[in-house]
Design a protein around this motif. Structure first.
Motif, PDB file in Angstrom:
ATOM      1  N   GLY A  58       0.815  -1.214   0.000  1.00  0.00           N
ATOM      2  CA  GLY A  58       0.000   0.000   0.000  1.00  0.00           C
ATOM      3  C   GLY A  58       0.843   1.256   0.000  1.00  0.00           C
ATOM      4  O   GLY A  58       0.494   2.259  -0.621  1.00  0.00           O
ATOM      5  N   GLY A  59       1.998   1.205   0.691  1.00  0.00           N
ATOM      6  CA  GLY A  59       2.917   2.349   0.687  1.00  0.00           C
ATOM      7  C   GLY A  59       3.504   2.607  -0.682  1.00  0.00           C
ATOM      8  O   GLY A  59       3.608   3.761  -1.123  1.00  0.00           O
ATOM      9  N   PHE A  60       3.872   1.546  -1.393  1.00  0.00           N
ATOM     10  CA  PHE A  60       4.407   1.681  -2.749  1.00  0.00           C
ATOM     11  C   PHE A  60       3.343   2.255  -3.694  1.00  0.00           C
ATOM     12  O   PHE A  60       3.616   3.143  -4.500  1.00  0.00           O
ATOM     13  CB  PHE A  60       4.899   0.319  -3.241  1.00  0.00           C
ATOM     14  N   LYS A  61       2.116   1.758  -3.547  1.00  0.00           N
ATOM     15  CA  LYS A  61       1.012   2.254  -4.376  1.00  0.00           C
ATOM     16  C   LYS A  61       0.786   3.746  -4.140  1.00  0.00           C
ATOM     17  O   LYS A  61       0.617   4.526  -5.091  1.00  0.00           O
ATOM     18  CB  LYS A  61      -0.265   1.477  -4.048  1.00  0.00           C
ATOM     19  N   GLN A  62       0.797   4.168  -2.863  1.00  0.00           N
ATOM     20  CA  GLN A  62       0.566   5.581  -2.556  1.00  0.00           C
ATOM     21  C   GLN A  62       1.679   6.461  -3.103  1.00  0.00           C
ATOM     22  O   GLN A  62       1.435   7.583  -3.564  1.00  0.00           O
ATOM     23  CB  GLN A  62       0.438   5.781  -1.041  1.00  0.00           C
ATOM     24  N   THR A  63       2.905   5.951  -3.067  1.00  0.00           N
ATOM     25  CA  THR A  63       4.029   6.708  -3.633  1.00  0.00           C
ATOM     26  C   THR A  63       3.826   6.907  -5.129  1.00  0.00           C
ATOM     27  O   THR A  63       4.060   7.997  -5.664  1.00  0.00           O
ATOM     28  CB  THR A  63       5.363   5.976  -3.372  1.00  0.00           C
ATOM     29  N   LEU A  64       3.380   5.853  -5.805  1.00  0.00           N
ATOM     30  CA  LEU A  64       3.088   5.960  -7.240  1.00  0.00           C
ATOM     31  C   LEU A  64       2.037   7.038  -7.505  1.00  0.00           C
ATOM     32  O   LEU A  64       2.179   7.861  -8.409  1.00  0.00           O
ATOM     33  CB  LEU A  64       2.585   4.614  -7.779  1.00  0.00           C
ATOM     34  N   ILE A  65       0.984   7.008  -6.716  1.00  0.00           N
ATOM     35  CA  ILE A  65      -0.100   7.976  -6.907  1.00  0.00           C
ATOM     36  C   ILE A  65       0.384   9.401  -6.652  1.00  0.00           C
ATOM     37  O   ILE A  65       0.097  10.327  -7.422  1.00  0.00           O
ATOM     38  CB  ILE A  65      -1.276   7.633  -5.974  1.00  0.00           C
ATOM     39  N   ILE A 116      -7.688   2.805 -20.672  1.00  0.00           N
ATOM     40  CA  ILE A 116      -7.289   3.800 -19.671  1.00  0.00           C
ATOM     41  C   ILE A 116      -7.253   3.155 -18.282  1.00  0.00           C
ATOM     42  O   ILE A 116      -6.308   3.348 -17.509  1.00  0.00           O
ATOM     43  CB  ILE A 116      -8.256   4.997 -19.678  1.00  0.00           C
ATOM     44  N   ALA A 117      -8.286   2.364 -17.980  1.00  0.00           N
ATOM     45  CA  ALA A 117      -8.313   1.682 -16.683  1.00  0.00           C
ATOM     46  C   ALA A 117      -7.139   0.711 -16.553  1.00  0.00           C
ATOM     47  O   ALA A 117      -6.524   0.602 -15.479  1.00  0.00           O
ATOM     48  CB  ALA A 117      -9.638   0.940 -16.512  1.00  0.00           C
ATOM     49  N   VAL A 118      -6.811   0.006 -17.637  1.00  0.00           N
ATOM     50  CA  VAL A 118      -5.665  -0.915 -17.634  1.00  0.00           C
ATOM     51  C   VAL A 118      -4.370  -0.163 -17.341  1.00  0.00           C
ATOM     52  O   VAL A 118      -3.551  -0.578 -16.504  1.00  0.00           O
ATOM     53  CB  VAL A 118      -5.549  -1.651 -18.981  1.00  0.00           C
ATOM     54  N   ALA A 119      -4.168   0.946 -18.035  1.00  0.00           N
ATOM     55  CA  ALA A 119      -2.924   1.707 -17.873  1.00  0.00           C
ATOM     56  C   ALA A 119      -2.764   2.217 -16.440  1.00  0.00           C
ATOM     57  O   ALA A 119      -1.677   2.128 -15.846  1.00  0.00           O
ATOM     58  CB  ALA A 119      -2.901   2.879 -18.858  1.00  0.00           C
ATOM     59  N   ILE A 120      -3.850   2.733 -15.863  1.00  0.00           N
ATOM     60  CA  ILE A 120      -3.777   3.260 -14.500  1.00  0.00           C
ATOM     61  C   ILE A 120      -3.619   2.125 -13.490  1.00  0.00           C
ATOM     62  O   ILE A 120      -2.896   2.252 -12.505  1.00  0.00           O
ATOM     63  CB  ILE A 120      -5.018   4.111 -14.184  1.00  0.00           C
ATOM     64  N   ARG A 121      -4.274   1.003 -13.756  1.00  0.00           N
ATOM     65  CA  ARG A 121      -4.124  -0.178 -12.891  1.00  0.00           C
ATOM     66  C   ARG A 121      -2.669  -0.660 -12.881  1.00  0.00           C
ATOM     67  O   ARG A 121      -2.092  -0.919 -11.824  1.00  0.00           O
ATOM     68  CB  ARG A 121      -5.038  -1.285 -13.403  1.00  0.00           C
ATOM     69  N   LEU A 122      -2.058  -0.762 -14.061  1.00  0.00           N
ATOM     70  CA  LEU A 122      -0.667  -1.208 -14.138  1.00  0.00           C
ATOM     71  C   LEU A 122       0.274  -0.239 -13.432  1.00  0.00           C
ATOM     72  O   LEU A 122       1.245  -0.645 -12.790  1.00  0.00           O
ATOM     73  CB  LEU A 122      -0.244  -1.365 -15.601  1.00  0.00           C
ATOM     74  N   ALA A 123      -0.033   1.051 -13.550  1.00  0.00           N
ATOM     75  CA  ALA A 123       0.865   2.068 -12.997  1.00  0.00           C
ATOM     76  C   ALA A 123       0.721   2.224 -11.495  1.00  0.00           C
ATOM     77  O   ALA A 123       1.717   2.385 -10.790  1.00  0.00           O
ATOM     78  CB  ALA A 123       0.612   3.406 -13.680  1.00  0.00           C
ATOM     79  N   THR A 124      -0.509   2.165 -10.982  1.00  0.00           N
ATOM     80  CA  THR A 124      -0.731   2.460  -9.563  1.00  0.00           C
ATOM     81  C   THR A 124      -1.017   1.227  -8.714  1.00  0.00           C
ATOM     82  O   THR A 124      -0.873   1.268  -7.494  1.00  0.00           O
ATOM     83  CB  THR A 124      -1.922   3.427  -9.380  1.00  0.00           C
ATOM     84  N   GLY A 125      -1.443   0.130  -9.336  1.00  0.00           N
ATOM     85  CA  GLY A 125      -1.756  -1.083  -8.584  1.00  0.00           C
ATOM     86  C   GLY A 125      -3.114  -1.068  -7.919  1.00  0.00           C
ATOM     87  O   GLY A 125      -3.504  -2.039  -7.282  1.00  0.00           O
ATOM     88  N   SER A 126      -3.864  -0.007  -8.066  1.00  0.00           N
ATOM     89  CA  SER A 126      -5.159   0.107  -7.387  1.00  0.00           C
ATOM     90  C   SER A 126      -6.309   0.014  -8.384  1.00  0.00           C
ATOM     91  O   SER A 126      -6.424   0.838  -9.295  1.00  0.00           O
ATOM     92  CB  SER A 126      -5.248   1.441  -6.635  1.00  0.00           C
ATOM     93  N   ALA A 127      -7.170  -0.986  -8.197  1.00  0.00           N
ATOM     94  CA  ALA A 127      -8.342  -1.124  -9.049  1.00  0.00           C
ATOM     95  C   ALA A 127      -9.303   0.044  -8.833  1.00  0.00           C
ATOM     96  O   ALA A 127      -9.911   0.540  -9.789  1.00  0.00           O
ATOM     97  CB  ALA A 127      -9.050  -2.450  -8.761  1.00  0.00           C
ATOM     98  N   THR A 128      -9.419   0.502  -7.587  1.00  0.00           N
ATOM     99  CA  THR A 128     -10.333   1.606  -7.283  1.00  0.00           C
ATOM    100  C   THR A 128      -9.853   2.916  -7.906  1.00  0.00           C
ATOM    101  O   THR A 128     -10.646   3.657  -8.498  1.00  0.00           O
ATOM    102  CB  THR A 128     -10.482   1.777  -5.761  1.00  0.00           C
ATOM    103  N   VAL A 129      -8.549   3.205  -7.794  1.00  0.00           N
ATOM    104  CA  VAL A 129      -7.994   4.410  -8.416  1.00  0.00           C
ATOM    105  C   VAL A 129      -8.170   4.346  -9.933  1.00  0.00           C
ATOM    106  O   VAL A 129      -8.520   5.345 -10.578  1.00  0.00           O
ATOM    107  CB  VAL A 129      -6.504   4.572  -8.050  1.00  0.00           C
ATOM    108  N   ASP A 162       0.459  -3.947  -6.164  1.00  0.00           N
ATOM    109  CA  ASP A 162      -0.902  -4.188  -5.691  1.00  0.00           C
ATOM    110  C   ASP A 162      -0.849  -4.956  -4.372  1.00  0.00           C
ATOM    111  O   ASP A 162      -0.250  -6.032  -4.294  1.00  0.00           O
ATOM    112  CB  ASP A 162      -1.669  -4.995  -6.749  1.00  0.00           C
ATOM    113  N   ALA A 163      -1.478  -4.407  -3.335  1.00  0.00           N
ATOM    114  CA  ALA A 163      -1.479  -5.082  -2.041  1.00  0.00           C
ATOM    115  C   ALA A 163      -2.115  -6.473  -2.139  1.00  0.00           C
ATOM    116  O   ALA A 163      -1.710  -7.407  -1.435  1.00  0.00           O
ATOM    117  CB  ALA A 163      -2.225  -4.231  -1.009  1.00  0.00           C
ATOM    118  N   GLY A 164      -3.103  -6.627  -3.036  1.00  0.00           N
ATOM    119  CA  GLY A 164      -3.737  -7.926  -3.214  1.00  0.00           C
ATOM    120  C   GLY A 164      -2.771  -8.993  -3.701  1.00  0.00           C
ATOM    121  O   GLY A 164      -2.885 -10.172  -3.345  1.00  0.00           O
TER     122      GLY A 164
END
Length: 467
Positions: free
Chosen positions: A338-345, A371-384, A424-426
């Protein structure tokens, strides 16, 4: 569309100002470098995933040109938020799982499933159970509720863990990404002005074949690629032989399903009443929150499982204490993810992807998915990914029919599940619970998520020919 704008802006407010002024090219390089550092540290140098994610997050910030203090703040914030949200749920789920195991309740469920389902039908039974449980639950909550059953069925029935685990994960993941009342689909529905009922109906049409292909069918291949047994240290131990009795099947299932029912009631009231000031909705919002629902299940389980098996107060206290030790490593790894994901964001990766996608001239459904795929790959968050993609493609929904806007939501949801990996934390949750290494997790979990995403898109596009 006023409500749409407010909703998307409010939900995306956490990343209003990037912590670096780096250009898109530098950010892209930083993302690749940060992920490479994590993978290299884990696979080549055998460093613990928690340390690798921490170092990788700092490296990501450095490559992006972000101040070290801001990078540390982003990582700490992400870790804290993840542990505060997911961590407490994992802990409560671990307590519930230990009570299930020690009281003999899990044995009762597993014995009943093994008696009723043949070896051939077992993966189908698991995907059905996971889909029902996953309908109102967050993915992480579903995981902690199902893990004891999945591991014990695999052990007792002598199944490959992937043959049982992949169908369960697929059922949870498809519900999470495609079916309201999960947060992602609800946000997208609001953002594009879709009809919730139509989206739910079409979502089920897409979800059923998708979960079959990504679950029971893919699990055949996953079990060949990664032929592992359930990790011994994660398998709930059989209850000691000094138990004179164990809980019945009905009361055990009712206890496990209690948080599911509470969350489902909350979701239905939110949909039907839809008034934050309504007294009933205020009550269900509290009682049906994941924390309270799982806490209630744990308290009930102390009586329906523990006391029903003849546990003394001391034995109950010991059971709760012993349940928490094995999950310490899991909590740290998931938190660091989750920390890595937040840093990406916070360095502005989501905005970078949106900037790149503005000039893409392709069909709306495929554009929303990409667009959703690209953001998912970059941030790891499905919700973001869902929030950002829905905000970007919302103007395209203006001239669409009711069915088309519902399909737009489903395209976004499918894209948000694409290829879960180290940010992705999952990913780390599945890896640790199933006792896999990074490579094995990618071959199974990551590929399964990609199949869900691609197959989901295919069925959305096929439906678009009919609606």
């Amino acid at each position: 569309m006023t409500v749409t704008s407010l909703s998307v802006e409010t939900l995306a407010a956490d990343a209003v100002e990037p912590i670096t002024s780096a250009g898109n090219a530098q950010l892209g390089i930083a993302v690749l470098a940060g992920i490479a550092v994590i993978v290299l540290l884990i696979t080549k140098f055998k460093l613990h995933a928690f340390l690798a994610l921490t170092i990788g997050s700092l490296a990501l910030g450095a490559f992006a040109g972000a101040p070290l203090a801001d990078t540390i703040t982003s990582f700490s914030t992400g870790l804290g938020n993840t542990v505060a949200g997911v961590g407490v749920l994992i802990a409560l789920g671990a307590i519930l799982g230990k009570l299930l195991a020690d009281s003999g309740g899990a044995d009762q469920i597993v014995d009943t499933i093994l008696a009723k389902a043949s070896k051939r039908s077992m993966p189908w039974a698991m995907v059905l159970i996971a889909s029902v449980i996953g309908l109102p639950l967050f993915f992480e909550v579903g995981i902690v509720l199902l893990i004891p059953v999945v591991l014990m069925v695999a052990k007792r029935g002598n199944y490959s863990l992937m043959r049982i685990g992949i169908p369960a994960l697929a059922g949870l993941s498809v519900m999470h990404g495609l079916i309201p009342p999960h947060p992602g689909p609800l946000v997208a529905i609001d953002a594009v002005g879709a009809n919730l009922g139509v989206t739910l109906a079409l979502g089920l049409v897409v979800a059923v074949p998708t979960v079959i292909i990504a679950g029971p069918l893919f699990s055949r291949y996953a079990a060949r690629w990664v032929d592992i047994q359930a990790p011994e240290h994660m398998i709930p131990s059989r209850p000691s032989e000094d138990l004179d009795k164990r809980p019945g099947f009905g009361v055990t299932v009712a206890t496990v399903m209690l948080p599911v029912v509470l969350m489902l009631v909350k979701a239905l009231v939110d949909i039907v009443v839809d008034d934050p000031e309504n007294a009933v909705q205020k009550v269900t919002d509290v009682v049906g929150s994941p924390l309270i629902a799982l806490l209630a299940a744990v308290i009930v389980a102390l009586f329906t499982l523990g006391r029903a098996a003849g546990f003394t107060k001391e034995r109950l206290s010991s059971t709760v204490e012993k349940s928490l030790a094995p999950i310490a490593g899991v909590l740290l790894i998931v938190g660091a993810g989750g920390g890595f994901k937040q840093t990406l964001i916070d360095i502005g990766v989501g905005q970078m992807v949106l900037d790149f996608s503005k000039d893409w001239s392709i069909p709306a459904l495929f554009l929303a998915w990409l667009i959703a795929v690209a953001i998912r790959l970059a941030t790891g968050s499905a919700t973001v990914a869902t929030i950002s993609a829905a905000g970007l493609v919302a103007p395209l929904a203006a001239g669409m029919s009711t069915g088309e806007t519902a399909l737009l939501v489903l395209a976004i949801g499918a894209g948000s599940l694409f290829f879960s990996h180290v940010n992705d934390a999952g990913f780390w949750l599945v890896k640790e619970y199933f006792g896999m290494n990074v490579g094995q997790t990618i071959k199974t979990w990551s590929v399964m998520e990609t199949i869900i995403s691609v197959v989901g898109l295919v069925f959305v596009l096929l439906l678009s020919l009919l609606v």
